[in-house]
Scaffold this active site. Structure first.
Site, PDB file in Angstrom:
ATOM      1  N   ALA B 107     -19.247  18.816  23.187  1.00  0.00           N
ATOM      2  CA  ALA B 107     -19.949  19.378  24.339  1.00  0.00           C
ATOM      3  C   ALA B 107     -20.968  18.453  24.997  1.00  0.00           C
ATOM      4  O   ALA B 107     -21.141  18.500  26.216  1.00  0.00           O
ATOM      5  CB  ALA B 107     -20.631  20.677  23.922  1.00  0.00           C
ATOM      6  N   ALA B 108     -21.696  17.650  24.209  1.00  0.00           N
ATOM      7  CA  ALA B 108     -22.801  16.878  24.783  1.00  0.00           C
ATOM      8  C   ALA B 108     -22.265  15.823  25.748  1.00  0.00           C
ATOM      9  O   ALA B 108     -21.176  15.285  25.513  1.00  0.00           O
ATOM     10  CB  ALA B 108     -23.600  16.212  23.660  1.00  0.00           C
ATOM     11  N   PRO B 109     -23.012  15.516  26.822  1.00  0.00           N
ATOM     12  CA  PRO B 109     -24.334  16.066  27.193  1.00  0.00           C
ATOM     13  C   PRO B 109     -24.307  17.356  28.012  1.00  0.00           C
ATOM     14  O   PRO B 109     -25.342  17.766  28.509  1.00  0.00           O
ATOM     15  CB  PRO B 109     -24.937  14.928  28.018  1.00  0.00           C
ATOM     16  CG  PRO B 109     -23.754  14.302  28.694  1.00  0.00           C
ATOM     17  CD  PRO B 109     -22.611  14.411  27.722  1.00  0.00           C
ATOM     18  N   GLY B 110     -23.150  17.997  28.151  1.00  0.00           N
ATOM     19  CA  GLY B 110     -23.162  19.369  28.652  1.00  0.00           C
ATOM     20  C   GLY B 110     -22.729  19.595  30.087  1.00  0.00           C
ATOM     21  O   GLY B 110     -22.829  20.712  30.587  1.00  0.00           O
ATOM     22  N   ASP B 157     -19.152  18.340  12.721  1.00  0.00           N
ATOM     23  CA  ASP B 157     -17.897  17.662  13.041  1.00  0.00           C
ATOM     24  C   ASP B 157     -16.918  18.734  13.529  1.00  0.00           C
ATOM     25  O   ASP B 157     -16.586  19.667  12.790  1.00  0.00           O
ATOM     26  CB  ASP B 157     -17.372  16.972  11.778  1.00  0.00           C
ATOM     27  CG  ASP B 157     -16.116  16.135  12.061  1.00  0.00           C
ATOM     28  OD1 ASP B 157     -15.331  16.499  12.971  1.00  0.00           O
ATOM     29  OD2 ASP B 157     -15.916  15.139  11.353  1.00  0.00           O
ATOM     30  N   ASP B 189     -12.523  18.070  25.095  1.00  0.00           N
ATOM     31  CA  ASP B 189     -12.769  16.879  25.929  1.00  0.00           C
ATOM     32  C   ASP B 189     -13.322  15.806  24.992  1.00  0.00           C
ATOM     33  O   ASP B 189     -14.530  15.660  24.845  1.00  0.00           O
ATOM     34  CB  ASP B 189     -13.758  17.230  27.041  1.00  0.00           C
ATOM     35  CG  ASP B 189     -14.057  16.039  27.930  1.00  0.00           C
ATOM     36  OD1 ASP B 189     -13.124  15.556  28.594  1.00  0.00           O
ATOM     37  OD2 ASP B 189     -15.216  15.581  27.963  1.00  0.00           O
ATOM     38  N   CYS B 242     -10.961  10.474  29.220  1.00  0.00           N
ATOM     39  CA  CYS B 242     -11.126   9.575  30.366  1.00  0.00           C
ATOM     40  C   CYS B 242     -10.541   8.205  30.005  1.00  0.00           C
ATOM     41  O   CYS B 242     -11.080   7.176  30.379  1.00  0.00           O
ATOM     42  CB  CYS B 242     -12.578   9.489  30.809  1.00  0.00           C
ATOM     43  SG  CYS B 242     -13.737   9.119  29.506  1.00  0.00           S
TER      44      CYS B 242
END
Lengths: 178, 314
Positions: B107-110, B157, B189, B242
């Protein structure tokens, strides 16, 4: 009420590493000093005129003494996670203090203790600077608003004392805008 | 051979591809509909004199040709979030609904986490997981700035993600530990070798090593597998990166459909894209990987991206 013998039972302490749901009322309180949901709703209502119905879909949690978090929906308490909704309020001091983030999210429902600033004064406030201002209302924590896109919008929390509005904008949220 | 030349056989117009990779990206913001509307945010940008160009695929994703995203009034109100244009794709493909339970596995940085919450009208539950405490503080700062309340953050994790904290009280309606508190949707992601971000960070090509691609692919497989396991039958999982590397894209999908009950499904995307590939350096992949989308920088003048939609079947 909180039990007198607080020794031994882990459920009776406040833990800084997990979230505990606030008791609904004082009758259900186990941890001494923990605010109740009823008290939190009354505070928003009495201080800022926010209807308790606004908070009906949300639960309130404590992690760290007096740090109250607001979370949409509910989970079984306690919850061992690293974040739950947003921190909304600090309560382990004489005057409860809302966070900038909670005021931006829910302050649009407020009807009292809101101070509306023109753009230059809003910029001073956002930069973290204190300023002398006239205010006829109560001293204490106020919701600071200014106009953006034609509407008054909540920007943050100010502390009004001694004819002065003190900016409570946290360092990381300050900006120098013209 | 440079890193980008490795992918020359995959692109239709290599010269245009290389030229696009050389150009810096414009600043892009996403309007945060938890705190405002697209119309109000656009009016605020006009009021403060910041020029914007609407993207033709998303009314709330705006290019700022002359400005940085973080120094203006609508930003300080949490109305805007700086987010690269293609990075707004996977949450739209996942399309979470208000009231659902959604897992954001990395999730980070959101940016995508807060976009998921906004698509859900900040109702239901987003569980946001990351394994890096430093990056999680950036995540929490972003979720609070954007006014997200339907989020629970876990530092762990993702391959070993536990559903345990997300049961309800025994006396309350809702999922329990016994029924697993399964997710309706999950966004995977993953960390990747990131050549697609070359227009933002050219150094990414200097740091690229084939060994790392192979190592990180193992982590990606583990996270995608856990996401499929944690999502209910009929639920949706979106996998995105990406990178252009097939080892981190089609090969990871191939692993997931072989090991877990799920299938790759078609989806519409209002951006130019190429289909996933079925052959790479002697490896072949299932035909269904062509349902995934490869977005190259020259196709829409964005960063590079890969996105696949999976349905959990059992």
């Amino acid at each position: 009420m909180a039990p007198d013998d607080a020794d031994g039972d882990a459920m009776q302490d406040n833990h800084s590493d997990r979230f505990d749901r606030l008791p609904t009322t004082a009758d259900e309180r186990v941890v001494e000093g923990r605010p109740t949901r009823a008290a939190v709703l009354s505070w928003w209502n009495e201080r800022f005129g926010i209807d308790p119905a606004v908070f009906e879909p949300y639960s309130f949690w404590e992690r760290g003494a007096g740090k109250i978090w607001i979370f949409y929906g509910d989970l079984a308490s306690p919850v061992d996670v690293d974040g739950l909704g947003m921190m909304a309020l600090r309560t382990r001091q004489e005057h409860w203090k809302p966070t900038l983030e909670a005021v931006q999210r829910f302050g649009g429902h407020a009807t009292t203790n809101c101070i509306h600033l023109p753009r230059p004064a809003a910029a001073t406030f956002l930069a973290g600077e204190d300023q002398e201002l006239d205010w006829d209302g109560d001293w204490g924590y106020l919701i600071v608003t200014h106009e953006l896109a034609g509407e008054p919008e909540p920007l943050g929390v100010g502390l009004y004392v001694h004819d002065e509005l003190r900016s409570m904008v946290p360092k990381g949220r300050r900006r120098e805008l013209g | 051979m440079t890193v980008l030349e490795r992918y020359e056989p995959l692109v239709d117009d290599p010269a245009t591809f290389y030229a696009a990779c050389e150009r810096p990206l414009p600043a892009v913001v996403r309007v945060n509909t938890i705190k405002t509307t697209v119309e109000q945010a656009r009016a605020a940008l006009e009021e403060v004199g910041i020029a914007y160009e609407a993207t033709d695929w998303h009314p709330g994703v705006l290019r700022l040709p002359d400005a940085q995203p973080g120094a203006n009034w609508p930003y300080v109100h949490g109305w805007l979030h700086g987010q690269e244009e293609v990075s707004a794709v996977p949450a739209e493909v996942l399309a979470p609904q208000p009231g659902e339970r959604v897992w954001d596995a990395c999730a980070a940085p959101g940016s995508k986490t807060t976009q998921l919450a906004a698509l859900m009208d900040d109702e239901g539950l987003v569980v946001a997981t990351d394994d890096n405490m430093g990056r999680v503080s950036a995540l929490r700062s972003n979720t609070e700035r954007l006014g997200v309340t339907n989020i629970a953050v876990t530092v762990e994790d993702a391959r070993n993600h536990s559903l345990k904290p997300f049961s309800s009280q025994a006396d309350e309606p809702g999922p329990t530990t016994a029924d697993g508190a399964m997710y309706d949707r999950a966004l995977v992601d993953v960390p990747c070798s990131c050549e697609g971000t070359v227009r933002k960070n050219p150094d990414v090509l200097d740091e690229w090593e084939l060994d790392q691609v192979e190592g990180i692919a193992g982590v990606q497989k583990g996270i995608l597998r856990r996401a499929v396991q944690a999502t209910r039958a009929g639920g949706t999982v979106v996998y995105s990166t990406c990178t252009f590397a097939p080892e981190e894209n089609e090969a990871v999908l191939e692993y997931a459909i072989a090991e877990e009950p799920c299938e790759i499904v078609p989806f519409d995307l209002p951006l130019d894209a190429s289909p996933g590939i079925t052959e790479w350096q002697g490896e072949t992949y299932d035909d269904s990987v062509t349902r995934a989308k490869r977005i190259y920088p020259h196709q829409n003048d964005t960063g590079g991206f890969f996105c696949a939609k999976l349905e959990v079947t059992g």
